[in-house]
Design a protein around this motif. Structure first.
Motif, PDB file in Angstrom:
ATOM      1  N   ARG A 129       0.854  -1.182   0.000  1.00 29.59           N
ATOM      2  CA  ARG A 129       0.000   0.000   0.000  1.00 29.59           C
ATOM      3  C   ARG A 129       0.889   1.232   0.000  1.00 29.59           C
ATOM      4  NH1 ARG A 129      -2.127  -0.358   6.147  1.00 29.59           N
ATOM      5  NH2 ARG A 129      -0.200   0.419   7.046  1.00 29.59           N
ATOM      6  N   THR A 130       0.441   2.222  -0.744  1.00 29.43           N
ATOM      7  CA  THR A 130       1.159   3.495  -0.793  1.00 29.43           C
ATOM      8  C   THR A 130       0.164   4.606  -0.495  1.00 29.43           C
ATOM      9  OG1 THR A 130       0.787   3.589  -3.186  1.00 29.43           O
ATOM     10  CG2 THR A 130       2.908   2.728  -2.450  1.00 29.43           C
ATOM     11  N   PRO A 131       0.597   5.612   0.257  1.00 31.40           N
ATOM     12  CA  PRO A 131      -0.307   6.717   0.589  1.00 31.40           C
ATOM     13  C   PRO A 131      -0.761   7.459  -0.669  1.00 31.40           C
ATOM     14  CG  PRO A 131       1.672   6.798   1.947  1.00 31.40           C
ATOM     15  CD  PRO A 131       1.907   5.767   0.887  1.00 31.40           C
ATOM     16  N   ASP A 132      -2.018   7.859  -0.657  1.00 34.90           N
ATOM     17  CA  ASP A 132      -2.595   8.644  -1.738  1.00 34.90           C
ATOM     18  C   ASP A 132      -3.593   9.609  -1.100  1.00 34.90           C
ATOM     19  OD1 ASP A 132      -3.328   9.601  -4.236  1.00 34.90           O
ATOM     20  OD2 ASP A 132      -4.798   8.012  -4.561  1.00 34.90           O
ATOM     21  N   GLY A 133      -3.100  10.772  -0.709  1.00 39.92           N
ATOM     22  CA  GLY A 133      -3.946  11.705   0.033  1.00 39.92           C
ATOM     23  C   GLY A 133      -4.250  11.138   1.400  1.00 39.92           C
ATOM     24  N   LEU A 134      -5.524  11.071   1.738  1.00 40.29           N
ATOM     25  CA  LEU A 134      -5.932  10.516   3.026  1.00 40.29           C
ATOM     26  C   LEU A 134      -6.195   9.012   2.951  1.00 40.29           C
ATOM     27  CD1 LEU A 134      -8.352  13.361   4.191  1.00 40.29           C
ATOM     28  CD2 LEU A 134      -5.973  12.975   4.887  1.00 40.29           C
ATOM     29  N   ALA A 135      -6.041   8.439   1.780  1.00 47.06           N
ATOM     30  CA  ALA A 135      -6.302   7.010   1.580  1.00 47.06           C
ATOM     31  C   ALA A 135      -5.004   6.306   1.186  1.00 47.06           C
ATOM     32  CB  ALA A 135      -7.365   6.825   0.502  1.00 47.06           C
ATOM     33  N   PHE A 136      -5.141   5.060   0.781  1.00 44.06           N
ATOM     34  CA  PHE A 136      -4.016   4.278   0.280  1.00 44.06           C
ATOM     35  C   PHE A 136      -4.389   3.690  -1.065  1.00 44.06           C
ATOM     36  CE2 PHE A 136      -3.381   3.920   4.903  1.00 44.06           C
ATOM     37  CZ  PHE A 136      -2.049   4.303   4.992  1.00 44.06           C
ATOM     38  N   ARG A 137      -3.374   3.434  -1.850  1.00 41.49           N
ATOM     39  CA  ARG A 137      -3.531   2.652  -3.079  1.00 41.49           C
ATOM     40  C   ARG A 137      -2.870   1.304  -2.843  1.00 41.49           C
ATOM     41  NH1 ARG A 137      -5.633   4.670  -7.521  1.00 41.49           N
ATOM     42  NH2 ARG A 137      -6.032   6.894  -7.556  1.00 41.49           N
ATOM     43  N   TYR A 138      -3.469   0.273  -3.406  1.00 43.56           N
ATOM     44  CA  TYR A 138      -2.990  -1.092  -3.215  1.00 43.56           C
ATOM     45  C   TYR A 138      -2.580  -1.687  -4.563  1.00 43.56           C
ATOM     46  CZ  TYR A 138      -5.138  -0.624   1.362  1.00 43.56           C
ATOM     47  OH  TYR A 138      -5.475  -0.201   2.619  1.00 43.56           O
ATOM     48  N   ALA A 139      -1.463  -2.412  -4.543  1.00 41.05           N
ATOM     49  CA  ALA A 139      -0.968  -3.058  -5.756  1.00 41.05           C
ATOM     50  C   ALA A 139      -0.309  -4.378  -5.380  1.00 41.05           C
ATOM     51  CB  ALA A 139       0.042  -2.158  -6.468  1.00 41.05           C
ATOM     52  N   PRO A 140      -0.367  -5.370  -6.258  1.00 43.25           N
ATOM     53  CA  PRO A 140       0.291  -6.643  -5.961  1.00 43.25           C
ATOM     54  C   PRO A 140       1.806  -6.463  -5.913  1.00 43.25           C
ATOM     55  CG  PRO A 140      -0.762  -6.697  -8.127  1.00 43.25           C
ATOM     56  CD  PRO A 140      -1.029  -5.359  -7.548  1.00 43.25           C
ATOM     57  N   LYS A 141       2.446  -7.183  -5.006  1.00 39.78           N
ATOM     58  CA  LYS A 141       3.909  -7.147  -4.939  1.00 39.78           C
ATOM     59  C   LYS A 141       4.532  -7.993  -6.035  1.00 39.78           C
ATOM     60  CE  LYS A 141       5.089  -5.960  -0.241  1.00 39.78           C
ATOM     61  NZ  LYS A 141       5.876  -6.368   0.928  1.00 39.78           N
ATOM     62  N   ARG A 142       3.824  -9.034  -6.436  1.00 43.02           N
ATOM     63  CA  ARG A 142       4.312  -9.928  -7.476  1.00 43.02           C
ATOM     64  C   ARG A 142       3.164 -10.269  -8.412  1.00 43.02           C
ATOM     65  NH1 ARG A 142       7.562 -14.769  -5.311  1.00 43.02           N
ATOM     66  NH2 ARG A 142       8.662 -14.450  -7.256  1.00 43.02           N
ATOM     67  N   GLY A 143       3.507 -10.693  -9.601  1.00 44.54           N
ATOM     68  CA  GLY A 143       2.498 -11.047 -10.589  1.00 44.54           C
ATOM     69  C   GLY A 143       1.805 -12.368 -10.287  1.00 44.54           C
ATOM     70  N   ARG A 144       0.716 -12.587 -10.972  1.00 40.97           N
ATOM     71  CA  ARG A 144      -0.080 -13.812 -10.830  1.00 40.97           C
ATOM     72  C   ARG A 144       0.771 -15.054 -11.098  1.00 40.97           C
ATOM     73  NH1 ARG A 144      -5.804 -13.717 -12.027  1.00 40.97           N
ATOM     74  NH2 ARG A 144      -5.350 -11.781 -13.081  1.00 40.97           N
ATOM     75  N   GLU A 145       1.604 -14.997 -12.133  1.00 41.25           N
ATOM     76  CA  GLU A 145       2.432 -16.149 -12.493  1.00 41.25           C
ATOM     77  C   GLU A 145       3.445 -16.454 -11.399  1.00 41.25           C
ATOM     78  OE1 GLU A 145       1.903 -13.518 -14.468  1.00 41.25           O
ATOM     79  OE2 GLU A 145       0.585 -14.380 -15.987  1.00 41.25           O
ATOM     80  N   ASP A 146       4.045 -15.416 -10.824  1.00 39.04           N
ATOM     81  CA  ASP A 146       5.014 -15.627  -9.739  1.00 39.04           C
ATOM     82  C   ASP A 146       4.332 -16.229  -8.515  1.00 39.04           C
ATOM     83  OD1 ASP A 146       7.209 -14.691 -11.167  1.00 39.04           O
ATOM     84  OD2 ASP A 146       6.867 -12.616 -10.546  1.00 39.04           O
ATOM     85  N   TYR A 147       3.111 -15.818  -8.249  1.00 37.97           N
ATOM     86  CA  TYR A 147       2.362 -16.398  -7.137  1.00 37.97           C
ATOM     87  C   TYR A 147       2.129 -17.887  -7.380  1.00 37.97           C
ATOM     88  CZ  TYR A 147      -1.467 -17.607  -4.041  1.00 37.97           C
ATOM     89  OH  TYR A 147      -2.255 -18.239  -3.121  1.00 37.97           O
TER      90      TYR A 147
END
Length: 126
Positions: free
Chosen positions: A60-78
């Motif tokens: 998660r990374t801050p975005d104003g008063l909220a957070f944005r979420y992104a996968p750390k690794r791709g689907r294939e790596d998982y």
């Protein structure tokens, strides 16, 4: 990497893996609820996202008063992590790998064989 536990964690990861950029909880919620029979609550999606952060699946990374979420690794790596995790649970890797190779569809077996040939020859596997 911890595994996904439950259909909601999988659904959140599927949305994030398909997204072109990191998403806020509201964006996750809208995508998950699009066409859903029973809409999810904002807090439910936020809780699942935070659980996935704790498992190391997403960041998660801050975005104003909220957070944005992104996968750390791709689907294939998982998927690779899951397969390697299953393999390491058994002492006889050869037997497990043999059974796996015998169980996949012929076209998948051919693709696996070609990747192993490239690896054995020192060429990059894509």
């Amino acid at each position: 990497m911890a595994g996904l536990s439950g259909s909601l964690e999988r659904a959140v990861m599927d949305v994030l893996w398909s997204a072109p950029r990191a998403l806020r909880v509201r964006e996750l919620l809208e995508t998950l609820n699009d066409g859903a029979r029973k809409p999810l609550a904002y807090n439910t999606v936020q809780t699942v996202a935070e659980r996935l952060v704790g498992k190391g699946m997403i960041e998660r990374t801050p975005d104003g008063l909220a957070f944005r979420y992104a996968p750390k690794r791709g689907r294939e790596d998982y998927a690779v992590d899951l397969m390697l995790g299953a393999l390491t649970e058994y002492d006889d890797h050869g037997a497990v790998l043999t059974r796996f190779a015998e169980s996949v569809a012929p076209e998948d077996a051919q693709q696996l064989l070609e990747a192993l040939r490239r690896r054995a020859s020192g060429k990059e596997v894509t």
